[in-house]
Every structure is written in C-alpha cells, then in structure tokens.
Scaffold this motif. Structure first.
Motif, PDB file in Angstrom:
ATOM      1  N   VAL A  61       9.493 -10.866  -4.588  1.00  0.00           N
ATOM      2  CA  VAL A  61       8.074 -10.692  -4.273  1.00  0.00           C
ATOM      3  C   VAL A  61       7.762  -9.224  -4.007  1.00  0.00           C
ATOM      4  N   LEU A  62       8.604  -8.585  -3.208  1.00  0.00           N
ATOM      5  CA  LEU A  62       8.349  -7.180  -2.869  1.00  0.00           C
ATOM      6  C   LEU A  62       8.491  -6.290  -4.096  1.00  0.00           C
ATOM      7  N   ARG A  63       9.432  -6.598  -4.974  1.00  0.00           N
ATOM      8  CA  ARG A  63       9.590  -5.805  -6.196  1.00  0.00           C
ATOM      9  C   ARG A  63       8.350  -5.920  -7.071  1.00  0.00           C
ATOM     10  N   SER A  64       7.807  -7.150  -7.191  1.00  0.00           N
ATOM     11  CA  SER A  64       6.595  -7.341  -7.983  1.00  0.00           C
ATOM     12  C   SER A  64       5.429  -6.577  -7.379  1.00  0.00           C
ATOM     13  N   ALA A  65       5.314  -6.597  -6.036  1.00  0.00           N
ATOM     14  CA  ALA A  65       4.227  -5.862  -5.376  1.00  0.00           C
ATOM     15  C   ALA A  65       4.385  -4.363  -5.589  1.00  0.00           C
ATOM     16  N   ASP A  66       5.619  -3.879  -5.536  1.00  0.00           N
ATOM     17  CA  ASP A  66       5.888  -2.454  -5.733  1.00  0.00           C
ATOM     18  C   ASP A  66       5.502  -2.031  -7.151  1.00  0.00           C
ATOM     19  N   ILE A  67       5.900  -2.822  -8.131  1.00  0.00           N
ATOM     20  CA  ILE A  67       5.567  -2.520  -9.527  1.00  0.00           C
ATOM     21  C   ILE A  67       4.056  -2.504  -9.721  1.00  0.00           C
ATOM     22  N   THR A  68       3.376  -3.489  -9.131  1.00  0.00           N
ATOM     23  CA  THR A  68       1.919  -3.582  -9.276  1.00  0.00           C
ATOM     24  C   THR A  68       1.232  -2.399  -8.603  1.00  0.00           C
ATOM     25  N   MET A  69       1.764  -1.982  -7.448  1.00  0.00           N
ATOM     26  CA  MET A  69       1.191  -0.826  -6.752  1.00  0.00           C
ATOM     27  C   MET A  69       1.282   0.421  -7.639  1.00  0.00           C
ATOM     28  N   TYR A  70       2.421   0.637  -8.296  1.00  0.00           N
ATOM     29  CA  TYR A  70       2.560   1.814  -9.155  1.00  0.00           C
ATOM     30  C   TYR A  70       1.662   1.702 -10.387  1.00  0.00           C
ATOM     31  N   ARG A 125      -6.703   8.209   0.410  1.00  0.00           N
ATOM     32  CA  ARG A 125      -6.784   7.284  -0.716  1.00  0.00           C
ATOM     33  C   ARG A 125      -5.498   6.473  -0.762  1.00  0.00           C
ATOM     34  N   GLY A 126      -5.596   5.286  -1.284  1.00  0.00           N
ATOM     35  CA  GLY A 126      -4.413   4.443  -1.353  1.00  0.00           C
ATOM     36  C   GLY A 126      -4.430   3.547  -2.572  1.00  0.00           C
ATOM     37  N   SER A 127      -3.225   3.223  -3.061  1.00  0.00           N
ATOM     38  CA  SER A 127      -3.072   2.289  -4.176  1.00  0.00           C
ATOM     39  C   SER A 127      -2.387   1.040  -3.647  1.00  0.00           C
ATOM     40  N   ILE A 128      -2.927  -0.127  -4.022  1.00  0.00           N
ATOM     41  CA  ILE A 128      -2.435  -1.393  -3.490  1.00  0.00           C
ATOM     42  C   ILE A 128      -2.023  -2.309  -4.637  1.00  0.00           C
ATOM     43  N   GLY A 129      -0.834  -2.875  -4.504  1.00  0.00           N
ATOM     44  CA  GLY A 129      -0.380  -3.920  -5.410  1.00  0.00           C
ATOM     45  C   GLY A 129      -0.422  -5.252  -4.686  1.00  0.00           C
ATOM     46  N   ILE A 130      -1.044  -6.258  -5.293  1.00  0.00           N
ATOM     47  CA  ILE A 130      -1.235  -7.567  -4.656  1.00  0.00           C
ATOM     48  C   ILE A 130      -0.389  -8.615  -5.369  1.00  0.00           C
ATOM     49  N   VAL A 131       0.357  -9.380  -4.567  1.00  0.00           N
ATOM     50  CA  VAL A 131       1.100 -10.538  -5.076  1.00  0.00           C
ATOM     51  C   VAL A 131       0.658 -11.747  -4.270  1.00  0.00           C
ATOM     52  N   ALA A 157      -1.338   0.389 -10.201  1.00  0.00           N
ATOM     53  CA  ALA A 157      -2.627   0.830  -9.662  1.00  0.00           C
ATOM     54  C   ALA A 157      -2.663   2.351  -9.527  1.00  0.00           C
ATOM     55  N   LYS A 158      -1.544   2.936  -9.129  1.00  0.00           N
ATOM     56  CA  LYS A 158      -1.482   4.388  -8.957  1.00  0.00           C
ATOM     57  C   LYS A 158      -1.597   5.100 -10.309  1.00  0.00           C
ATOM     58  N   SER A 159      -0.918   4.550 -11.332  1.00  0.00           N
ATOM     59  CA  SER A 159      -0.968   5.184 -12.650  1.00  0.00           C
ATOM     60  C   SER A 159      -2.344   5.040 -13.294  1.00  0.00           C
ATOM     61  N   ALA A 160      -3.148   4.075 -12.813  1.00  0.00           N
ATOM     62  CA  ALA A 160      -4.509   3.893 -13.334  1.00  0.00           C
ATOM     63  C   ALA A 160      -5.509   4.806 -12.642  1.00  0.00           C
ATOM     64  N   GLY A 161      -5.036   5.705 -11.789  1.00  0.00           N
ATOM     65  CA  GLY A 161      -5.915   6.659 -11.123  1.00  0.00           C
ATOM     66  C   GLY A 161      -5.892   6.573  -9.620  1.00  0.00           C
ATOM     67  N   GLY A 162      -5.293   5.511  -9.067  1.00  0.00           N
ATOM     68  CA  GLY A 162      -5.191   5.378  -7.618  1.00  0.00           C
ATOM     69  C   GLY A 162      -6.506   4.975  -6.977  1.00  0.00           C
ATOM     70  N   ASN A 163      -6.458   4.855  -5.651  1.00  0.00           N
ATOM     71  CA  ASN A 163      -7.631   4.457  -4.862  1.00  0.00           C
ATOM     72  C   ASN A 163      -8.204   3.134  -5.372  1.00  0.00           C
ATOM     73  N   LEU A 189       0.829  -1.212   0.000  1.00  0.00           N
ATOM     74  CA  LEU A 189       0.000   0.000   0.000  1.00  0.00           C
ATOM     75  C   LEU A 189       0.856   1.252   0.000  1.00  0.00           C
ATOM     76  N   ASP A 190       0.504   2.187  -0.865  1.00  0.00           N
ATOM     77  CA  ASP A 190       1.114   3.515  -0.866  1.00  0.00           C
ATOM     78  C   ASP A 190      -0.024   4.537  -0.882  1.00  0.00           C
ATOM     79  N   LEU A 191       0.030   5.503   0.054  1.00  0.00           N
ATOM     80  CA  LEU A 191      -1.029   6.512   0.130  1.00  0.00           C
ATOM     81  C   LEU A 191      -0.936   7.461  -1.057  1.00  0.00           C
TER      82      LEU A 191
END
Length: 711
Positions: free
Chosen positions: A417-426, A399-405, A428-434, A314-316
């Motif tokens: 695993v953490l790198r994949s989650a980080d990439i997925t979170m970004y 609001r928060g963006s979450i990447g799920i692995v 989600a953020k680039s798709a508008g967040g929340n 999760l990143d706010l």
C-alpha cells in the motif's frame, strides 16, 4: 591489526566500549570496567545481528535487556543510558550502507524490545525476592505457634524492615497488618489501610481474572497468584504494583490468612510508557512516526469484512530549497508548522497523521466510506497548506504533492500500500506538483517495472546481457550496402528483449550511459574491423554509433574513441558518430570541441533526427558534421503515390542546402519502394529502414554486402 579494528567485529567492540563507559558508573558490580566491558561484547554482537537480520526478531532485543539484569545492571538509569547508546551508536557502528532509514526504524523497535526484556527480568528478580520474604513470613508465623517470643521478634524484623510492601488480611478480606513500606506506597497514613476490606480496592483497569483468582485463593483452591494491579491512593493518584498474594494455613492445613506482597512499579511503568512514546513518535514534530504508522496501517488492513482504508502520502514540493537557502533550523520550523496543520486536518475517529521522515507525511483514514473521506481529507490538507507559513520573518509558500490509495481491507499488505502511495505521489509531483492523484494499478506496474530495470542495469552490463543488432545503410544511387547503424538491445532474464527506447533514458538518468556507450562503441568498432578483414572484396563498410548528450560532455570521449580505434586497428573513416540535433541546439564551443577533434581525425559526425529540433539552419556551418540524417517524419507522406508535395519541397530544400554545404543526406524510416524512389529522385545519398532490412545480427550484413558485390 588495523583491518581487524575496522571490520565488523572491531566496530562491535567499539560500540561495546562506549556502552560500558555509559552504564558502568550505575552498575553494582565488583568487576573492573575492562572486565565489565568483556561481558557486554557478546550482548553488543547480539544487538548487531538483530539489527541486520532479514526478518526482525524482538526476542533478541528482549534477551539482551534480560541479560543486563544478569550483569547487575538493575538501576533504571542503566536502562536509560543503554537505550541512548543504542539510539546514537548502534546504526553508526553496525549498520550497512543503503539501509540507513530502515535500520533507524529497526533500531527504535530494538530499543523497545530491550526495555521490555529489562523490565521483565527485573520483575522476575523482584518476585523471587518477594517469594523468599513470603516464605520467611510464613515460617515466622509457623514458629509463632511453637516459640512465640523468639519468632515474634524475627517476624517483626522481616515484616517491618522489608523494602517491599507487605499486608496481612483475614479470609474475609479485612486488612489486619501492614508494614512501613506499604504505608509509604499509599501515602503514609496507616489508618487508611488497616481495617479496610481488600474488595474496596477495585480499579477500572482490573481484569475480571484478578478477582476470580482472589476468590479461588480465599476458598483454598490455590496457594498463590501474581498479577499486575493498579490501586487508587487516598489523594486520587494511581499506584501500579506487581502483586503477589499467598494463602497462609495453620498447622492442620486450614486456610487462615492472606499475605500480600507489593512492588511499586509506577515509575517503571511511566518509564516504559515514555520509552514507548519516544520509540513511536517523531522527535521534531511529535507526530506518530513510521513505526507507529505501520502498526496502525497493518491493523486497518487486517480489519473485518466491509472495512476500507484511505491513505494520503504527502511530500512537500521544493523543501530542499528551504533548507539550502534558509538553513536546516528554518526547515525544521517549517516542518513543525506543517505537522500542526496536518494534525488539524485529521481529527475525526479513525484518522491519523504521521511523519515518515524528512518532508514526507502520511494521513490515514479508516471506516466503511473511505472512498469519499480520503478525497475530502486530501482536499483539507491542500487547503491547509495554501496559507503561507512565516519563518524567520519570511512568508514561505508551501506546496505539496499527494498520492492517494484507497480500497478494501485485507487485499494488500502495508508495504504494498505504501509503495503504491509513494509511486502515485511522484506521479503527482511529475505532473507539476501542488496536486493530488489517485493510485492507478497500471501506472504502479509501469513504475515498478521501470524501477526494477533501473536497479538491474549495472549488473546487466557486468553479466553481458546487452547485445547489438545492425541495420544496413543503403546507397540510394546503386543500392549497395555502405554500412550499418549499431542498435543496442537488452536481453533481460525476465522481460526478454528490451528495446533502447525503454532502457536508454534510464541509463542516462543513472549515469550508466557512459560505460554502456563505451561498450557499444568497442563492440561496434570491433565488428567493423571484422567486416573489413573478412569481406574486403565487398568494399569498405562504415559503422554508425549513437552518442547520448551525457557522452558528449564526458571528458574521456576523444581519448576513449582514439584508444578503441587503435586497439581494433580500424581507420577513423570507418566510424560515424551520430548526435541528435536537440543535443547540439545552442551548443557552445566547449561542447563542440571534442566533436571537432574527432572530425579532424577523420571520424564522420552525423546530425541525427534532423528537422525535429527547430534549429537555425545557418548553424550548420559551425557544426563539425558531415552527414544529415533526416527524421522518419519526413518520409511518412511518401508512402503512397502521389506523395505529399509539401513534404517533397521540404526534403528537396534540405537536400539542396546540405549538398551546398558538402554534407551527405541519410534518410531514416524507409518502408516502401515508393519512398525509396522519391528520395532517390530528390538527391538523398543513403537510406535505412524496413524496406531494406530490419536490424539483425552482423552476419546478415555480410550477406547483403556480398550480394551487392556480385550482382
């Protein structure tokens, strides 16, 4: 001297100075502070090396902790002050740029290792003292048989005056004697100790091995053993000790008594637990930190067959705005409230929440049905954040963006695993967040490749990995070659030739487009001058060079262009700078001023991709352009006969308007003879495309130009 003081060794010595000032007042030594500081310099150097090593080695930290005992730093306060110094100053003085977050986490682990080494060395020193007392007690008992009166006084002095707890029991386990220190350890009541059997002092934390050692000792099969053991005090509290039990024999070697030596380690144990907690928990929110999270994640990934894991990263969204507008104190209160809400979302067995740093949090779930559980966990988190948080009288929407692995254990490492989650979170953020997104291996691979290209760009320019291909510009009236457009390529060591559509956006994002664009301009102008010198009989050849929006705003655009032209000896009229229509939509006079100055010098300015930006055609009058380049979308309907009449009318109108404004028209994407014929009939001036030639080396342009000259 100043250079040495500012170098790595100078920074190590400054750290050693701060360290010595902190712990010298609580150190039992006859040295002066300056002499004591010299003893700390090699230890500081070892800490620095352990911090910066590629692979972390906790043994170095433990060795430094043990070495402190050797310098007479045996007071627990010396350890506490040492850990404070390492936490506050080691990364500051001995760190490296770009590794701050990693080195902070490594510093926390290093503190834990130092504390462990300090405790182990202090325990060994105490045990050595205990053995000396044990030998003295044994000798005293032996002397009793030879000279009772003289030895009794000596034994009692050692026994009752000892700082550690001493007890004597018979072979059945009945306690016969206890000294004052042992009585104090157990609450000060002698009658609660004397006459009791040692078997009564079991504790739930006792290892079965402890009582196995005891049985071997009373049978005479071993002489002594050492263990860490807990005891219950009469008031119910727990006493933790380092316990040494020795067997006492008579003159004939027959076992007679047990001698127990106890060191109270309760406070030290609590200190270690506190240090462990501080090293593995976030100071602001109280959540587990990155160190503890990685321990739990690695354990989950090492689980047996059938085990799975689910991770929410999760990143706010917009947290920086809170800090910038309300201040960091308000931001901290917001993070604390978010942490509390996240903690309430992960209460089931196998779930945990941690703060990685800043406004980044992770939630981990383990078990055998994490495919469903991790989605539910992410949903609970999004729901928990939906209620506004009140900070300083204001209600803040979070609001928060979450990447799920999610996946089976044992297939990937924690970092992957953490790198994949980080990439997925970004993503989600680039798709508008929340929102939350599930990891996609293909998207991960693209992001990793994109990141790799971004980081490799600066070195690629220095190593000369870029090259330029040229696509001819052909006059539609007579078919002659009038010049070429310069198109930059990247010859990547691993990925081969990479087109500009993949790396130009990355260069613009990082700002490298300015030096890269200057290099392209220099190479293209130099090549145009070579054409002019070697093939003057083929007529003048113009070179077209693309300018990015960032280059347009660079203050050195005009001066750099003038310098490059003068150094190469090329006339300004042999250069055309192409600017996209979208970059000039709504451009003010400040942005247009450099282009006007270049146009006044004689440099042609082409409006590239014309027709895609929905610009007002009336604006063409105020733009300093001399050429319109029609986007390839206009030529798509002309590939086959008959051509799309709508496309023909549009192109005819644009050509008519351009010519009325004294603008030449170039068309991109010409791939067939039918297109070329239609464009010629519509009055277009020049064209480029695969119908004439694909982009290629500069020498091929010479051949085309000479062929035109002799045909």
């Amino acid at each position: 001297m100043s250079g040495e003081a500012d170098g790595p060794e100078g920074r190590v010595r400054r750290f050693a100075t701060i360290w010595s000032r902190a712990i010298f007042p609580v150190t039992a030594t006859s040295l002066t502070r300056a002499e004591f500081e010299l003893q700390l310099v090699p230890l500081a150097r070892r800490l620095r090396d352990a911090l910066l090593e590629r692979v972390f080695d906790s043994g170095e930290g433990q060795a430094v902790g043990a070495a402190l005992i050797g310098t007479h730093c045996t007071d627990p306060e010396a350890l506490s002050r040492t850990l404070d110094c390492v936490d506050a100053y080691l990364v500051l003085y001995c760190g490296e740029e770009g590794r701050q977050e990693e080195l902070r986490a490594r510093s926390a682990r290093l503190q834990h290792a130092v504390a462990a080494g300090f405790a182990a060395a202090l325990r060994e020193r105490t045990l050595s003292e205990q053995e000396a007392i044990s030998r003295a007690a044994l000798n005293a008992r032996s002397v009793v048989a030879e000279a009772l009166h003289a030895s009794e006084a000596r034994f009692r002095a050692v026994f009752h005056g000892a700082a550690i707890g001493i007890g004597i029991a018979d072979l059945t386990g009945t306690v016969l004697e206890v000294n004052d220190a042992l009585i104090r350890m157990f609450g000060g009541l002698e009658n609660q100790l004397r006459g009791r059997n040692v078997a009564e002092w079991t504790h739930p934390d006792d290892s079965p091995h402890v009582w196995k050692l005891y049985e071997e000792l009373v049978r005479g099969e071993r002489e002594h053993y050492r263990v860490e053991k807990a005891f219950y005090r009469p008031d119910g509290t727990v006493l933790w000790t380092n316990l040494t039990v020795s067997l006492l024999r008579d003159a004939d070697g027959v076992p007679q008594y047990q001698l127990a030596l106890m060191e109270d380690t309760t406070e030290r144990r609590l200190l270690n637990l506190r240090l462990r907690y501080e090293a593995t928990h976030d100071a602001l929110t109280g959540l587990p930190n990155r160190t503890l999270f990685f321990e739990r994640l690695e354990k989950a990934l090492a689980a047996g067959d059938g085990a799975r894991f689910g991770l929410c990263y999760l990143d706010l969204d917009g947290f920086k705005t809170v800090n910038d507008s309300l201040g960091h104190a308000a931001g901290d209160r917001l993070l604390v409230e978010v942490a509390d809400r996240l903690q309430s979302c992960a209460t089931a067995p196998g779930e945990m929440v941690a703060r990685l740093g800043g406004d980044e949090f992770v939630a981990l779930t383990t078990g055998r049905d994490t495919e469903t559980e991790v989605d539910e966990l992410a949903g609970r988190i999004m729901h928990a954040l939906s209620t506004p948080i009140r900070v300083e009288g204001r209600e803040l929407t979070v609001r928060g963006s979450i990447g799920i692995v999610e996946g089976p254990a044992g297939e990937r490492g924690a970092a992957e695993v953490l790198r994949s989650a980080d990439i997925t979170m970004y993503r989600a953020k680039s798709a508008g967040g929340n929102r939350f997104e599930l990891a996609d291996p293909e998207a991960d691979a693209r992001a990793i490749t994109r990141h790799g290209l971004t980081t490799a760009l600066p070195a690629a320019l220095e190593r000369g990995e870029f090259f330029i291909e040229y696509q001819p510009l052909v006059h539609l009236g007579d078919g002659s070659v009038r010049g070429a457009e310069a198109l930059v390529r990247w010859l990547h060591p691993q990925h081969g030739v990479i087109g500009p559509d993949r790396f130009i956006p990355l260069a613009e994002h990082t700002g490298l487009i300015v030096p890269l664009g200057r290099w392209v301009l220099e190479e293209s102008v130099r090549q145009a001058r070579t054409w002019e010198a070697r093939h003057a009989d083929a007529g003048p050849l113009r070179v077209n060079v693309n300018l990015s929006p960032m280059q347009l705003t660079h203050p050195g655009l005009v001066s750099d262009t003038v310098e490059i032209l003068e150094r190469a000896g090329l006339e300004p009229g042999a250069l055309c700078l192409e600017v996209t229509e979208s970059a000039l939509i709504g451009a003010d006079d400040d942005l247009l001023k450099p282009l006007r100055r270049l146009a006044e010098m004689g440099v042609d300015i082409a409006l590239d991709d014309f027709g895609t930006g929905y610009s007002n055609l009336a604006n063409l009058r105020r733009l300093p352009v001399s050429i319109l380049k029609l986007d390839r979308s206009f030529t798509q309907g002309m590939q086959h006969f008959p051509a799309d009449p709508v496309d023909l009318k549009i192109v005819e109108g644009i050509v008519s308007l351009a010519h009325s404004l004294d603008l030449a028209v170039t068309v991109e994407g010409v791939e067939t003879g039918a297109q070329a014929d239609q464009l010629r009939e519509l009055g277009c001036d020049t064209a480029q495309g695969w119908y004439y030639a694909r982009p290629g080396p500069p020498d091929r342009l010479h051949e085309l130009a000479l062929a035109d000259a002799t045909s």
